[in-house]
Design an enzyme around this catalytic site. Structure first.
Site, PDB file in Angstrom:
ATOM      1  N   GLN A  50       0.810  -1.218   0.000  1.00 20.45           N
ATOM      2  CA  GLN A  50       0.000   0.000   0.000  1.00 20.45           C
ATOM      3  C   GLN A  50       0.842   1.265   0.000  1.00 20.45           C
ATOM      4  O   GLN A  50       0.315   2.356  -0.222  1.00 20.45           O
ATOM      5  CB  GLN A  50      -0.934   0.021   1.210  1.00 20.45           C
ATOM      6  N   CYS A 108     -10.785  -0.026   3.218  1.00 22.29           N
ATOM      7  CA  CYS A 108      -9.350  -0.131   2.928  1.00 22.29           C
ATOM      8  C   CYS A 108      -8.838   1.247   2.508  1.00 22.29           C
ATOM      9  O   CYS A 108      -9.497   1.941   1.725  1.00 22.29           O
ATOM     10  CB  CYS A 108      -9.130  -1.143   1.803  1.00 22.29           C
ATOM     11  N   HIS A 150      -6.923  -9.218   6.672  1.00 22.59           N
ATOM     12  CA  HIS A 150      -7.052  -8.163   5.652  1.00 22.59           C
ATOM     13  C   HIS A 150      -5.663  -7.736   5.164  1.00 22.59           C
ATOM     14  O   HIS A 150      -5.420  -7.654   3.952  1.00 22.59           O
ATOM     15  CB  HIS A 150      -7.810  -6.972   6.255  1.00 22.59           C
ATOM     16  N   HIS A 154      -3.172  -8.326   1.461  1.00 20.96           N
ATOM     17  CA  HIS A 154      -2.373  -7.354   0.695  1.00 20.96           C
ATOM     18  C   HIS A 154      -1.021  -7.933   0.274  1.00 20.96           C
ATOM     19  O   HIS A 154      -0.586  -7.715  -0.857  1.00 20.96           O
ATOM     20  CB  HIS A 154      -2.139  -6.073   1.500  1.00 20.96           C
TER      21      HIS A 154
END
Length: 194
Positions: A50, A108, A150, A154
């Site tokens: 991210q 998110c 979660h 990723h």
């Protein structure tokens, strides 16, 4: 330093991340920046993809959920993971998911302004290295387990929207396209696909 969050549509979010070793350049600074970025974006978890790094690293802080919970929420339900966990996960590998799947409304930072009910296991047993490269195998449950699952998605190139039905994904397609094009306003720095 607060880093820009990679937006939906960027290819790094679909890449399986690679393991790192303790010689990874400026790892302490990167972890510090990830905490600062997560808190600055009002997140409870943040994975390296991210912030445009394809490495198996994520941070979570479920303790803030419990700290910000009002008395009514606490009275309505018991939380097995209260008071939460703040943890760095490096080179994580899930050993086992246990318990019944339960729904929770997830969002998110890379997919802002979209929330969906996602079903995930009640517990997860995970093997990982902490920021000092000490190996752990731990079982987490409740909201903490959900955040870990979660963020783990990723580093496996998956997103929470992969867990919704094709019909629901079709219904949010325009919103997803707007995010990928940068046609969205958020109160944190974002990096949009080119």
């Amino acid at each position: 330093m607060i880093l820009p969050i990679v937006a939906y549509g960027h290819p790094i979010l679909r890449k399986v991340a690679t393991d790192i070793n303790k010689d990874y350049p400026q790892l302490d600074k990167l972890i510090e920046d990830m905490w600062e970025t997560m808190y600055g974006s009002n997140g409870v978890g943040l994975a390296a993809p991210q912030i445009n790094r394809d490495i198996r690293l994520f941070v979570i802080d479920s303790a803030q959920i419990f700290e910000n919970m009002d008395d009514q929420d606490r009275a309505e339900e018991t939380y097995p993971d209260d008071p939460g966990t703040k943890q760095v996960f490096i080179n994580a590998q899930i050993i086992e998911e246990q318990g019944d799947d339960w729904a929770y409304n997830e969002g998110c930072l890379s997919i802002p302004k979209i929330r969906e009910d996602i079903y995930r296991a009640e517990e997860v047993t995970i093997e990982f290295l902490d920021e000092h490269f000490v190996k752990h195998t731990k079982t987490y449950n409740g909201i903490t387990a959900r955040i870990i699952l979660h963020e783990y998605d990723h580093i496996e190139g998956k997103l929470f929207i992969d867990h919704i039905s094709p019909l629901k994904r079709k219904l949010i397609k325009r919103k997803l396209d707007d995010i990928a094009k940068g046609n969205i306003r958020v109160d944190y720095k974002m990096m949009f696909p080119k």
